[in-house]
Design a protein around this motif. Structure first.
Motif, short mmCIF file in Angstrom:
data_model
loop_
_atom_site.label_atom_id
_atom_site.label_comp_id
_atom_site.label_asym_id
_atom_site.label_seq_id
_atom_site.Cartn_x
_atom_site.Cartn_y
_atom_site.Cartn_z
N UNK A 36 -1.32 -4.15 4.25
CA UNK A 36 -0.50 -3.20 5.00
C UNK A 36 -1.35 -2.36 5.94
N UNK A 37 -2.54 -2.00 5.48
CA UNK A 37 -3.45 -1.23 6.34
C UNK A 37 -3.83 -2.06 7.56
N UNK A 38 -4.10 -3.34 7.36
CA UNK A 38 -4.45 -4.21 8.48
C UNK A 38 -3.27 -4.39 9.42
N UNK A 39 -2.08 -4.55 8.86
CA UNK A 39 -0.90 -4.68 9.71
C UNK A 39 -0.76 -3.47 10.63
N UNK A 40 -0.95 -2.29 10.07
CA UNK A 40 -0.82 -1.07 10.85
C UNK A 40 -1.97 -0.92 11.85
N UNK A 75 7.58 -5.65 2.92
CA UNK A 75 7.51 -6.50 1.73
C UNK A 75 7.93 -5.77 0.48
N UNK A 76 7.50 -6.28 -0.65
CA UNK A 76 7.97 -5.78 -1.95
C UNK A 76 7.19 -4.59 -2.47
N UNK A 77 6.15 -4.17 -1.78
CA UNK A 77 5.34 -3.03 -2.24
C UNK A 77 6.06 -1.74 -1.83
N UNK A 79 6.68 1.66 -2.42
CA UNK A 79 6.21 2.96 -1.96
C UNK A 79 5.19 2.82 -0.82
N UNK A 80 4.37 1.80 -0.88
CA UNK A 80 3.37 1.61 0.17
C UNK A 80 4.03 1.28 1.51
N UNK A 81 5.13 0.55 1.47
CA UNK A 81 5.84 0.23 2.71
C UNK A 81 6.46 1.49 3.33
N UNK A 82 6.98 2.36 2.48
CA UNK A 82 7.51 3.64 2.98
C UNK A 82 6.39 4.42 3.66
N UNK A 83 5.24 4.50 2.98
CA UNK A 83 4.10 5.25 3.52
C UNK A 83 3.60 4.64 4.82
N UNK A 84 3.62 3.31 4.91
CA UNK A 84 3.13 2.63 6.12
C UNK A 84 3.93 3.03 7.35
N UNK A 85 5.25 3.04 7.24
CA UNK A 85 6.08 3.37 8.38
C UNK A 85 5.94 4.84 8.76
N UNK A 86 5.81 5.70 7.76
CA UNK A 86 5.62 7.12 8.05
C UNK A 86 4.26 7.35 8.72
N UNK A 87 3.24 6.64 8.24
CA UNK A 87 1.91 6.76 8.83
C UNK A 87 1.89 6.23 10.26
N UNK A 132 16.98 -6.07 -1.08
CA UNK A 132 17.55 -4.72 -1.24
C UNK A 132 16.46 -3.66 -1.28
N UNK A 133 15.42 -3.87 -2.07
CA UNK A 133 14.35 -2.87 -2.15
C UNK A 133 13.57 -2.79 -0.85
N UNK A 134 13.43 -3.91 -0.16
CA UNK A 134 12.73 -3.89 1.13
C UNK A 134 13.53 -3.12 2.17
N UNK A 135 14.85 -3.29 2.15
CA UNK A 135 15.70 -2.52 3.06
C UNK A 135 15.62 -1.03 2.74
#
Length: 209
Positions: A36-40, A75-77, A79-87, A132-135
């Protein structure tokens, strides 16, 4: 190619100034196996490449930034996905400041779709739960729009039932879980704020390198 994009920006300014014609698809990196860090970090680098090349052709930085649409995979991670978009939005604002873009034009429009590599082929109904969790991650992270893929997407052809489930996943989150009623539901959560801060530091260091 950048000369052609510069011409498109000129046409956009005349015909459809609110239309976003430059896609920064950071999700390609996650679907290729990145973290996720690399994606960002790589996604921000792609955006800055557009900025540098197009401003070199005498385009205003505000015009270039205003033409961008950012796409991320989710993806399925959870809390990390939430943090990625906020970051992502915080780091994009940092980049806009560096280009001298006015503060009222720092907004980063984000579209998300589920990471295809997370879809399972052998037990497709599990994809309903993952979708559902990804959404949820996408909405809680602040995405402006999202695509929920059908649970049988790996087979290459969706059924009427799977399409209905994909549509209803979004409708339930909006109409029954009221996800559209809160501006930033993750704000103030120590855990998510901490993850966001860590994502900012690591992605920014990768971007700079």
């Amino acid at each position: 190619i950048f000369k052609s994009l510069s011409n498109i920006l000129e046409e956009r300014a005349q015909l459809a100034p609110g239309f976003r014609v430059l896609e920064v698809n950071a999700g390609l990196f996650q679907d290729a196996g990145s973290t996720l860090v690399e994606e960002l970090g790589f996604g921000l680098s792609a955006a800055v490449e557009y900025m540098d090349r197009l401003t070199d052709l005498c385009n205003d930085p505000s015009v270039v930034a205003g033409a961008m649409q950012f796409n991320f995979c989710v993806g399925a991670n959870y809390f990390m996905e939430i943090a990625k978009l906020r970051a992502a939005r915080i780091l994009w604002k940092r980049i806009c400041v560096a280009y001298g873009i006015p503060e009222d034009q720092h907004y980063m429009p984000i579209h998300t779709s589920r990471a295809e590599w997370k879809l399972t082929l052998y037990d497709p109904h599990v994809n309903m739960l993952r979708g559902t969790t990804e959404a949820m991650s996408a909405i809680l992270g602040g995405a402006d729009s999202l695509t929920v893929r059908t649970y049988d997407h790996p087979y290459g052809q969706a059924s009427a039932f799977s399409e209905r489930i994909a549509r209803n996943t979004q409708i339930i989150l909006k109409e029954e879980a009221y996800f559209n009623k809160v501006i930033d539901p993750a704000a103030g959560s120590y855990y998510i704020e901490s993850l966001t801060d860590g994502m900012i530091r690591e992605a920014w260091a990768l971007f700079q390198s």
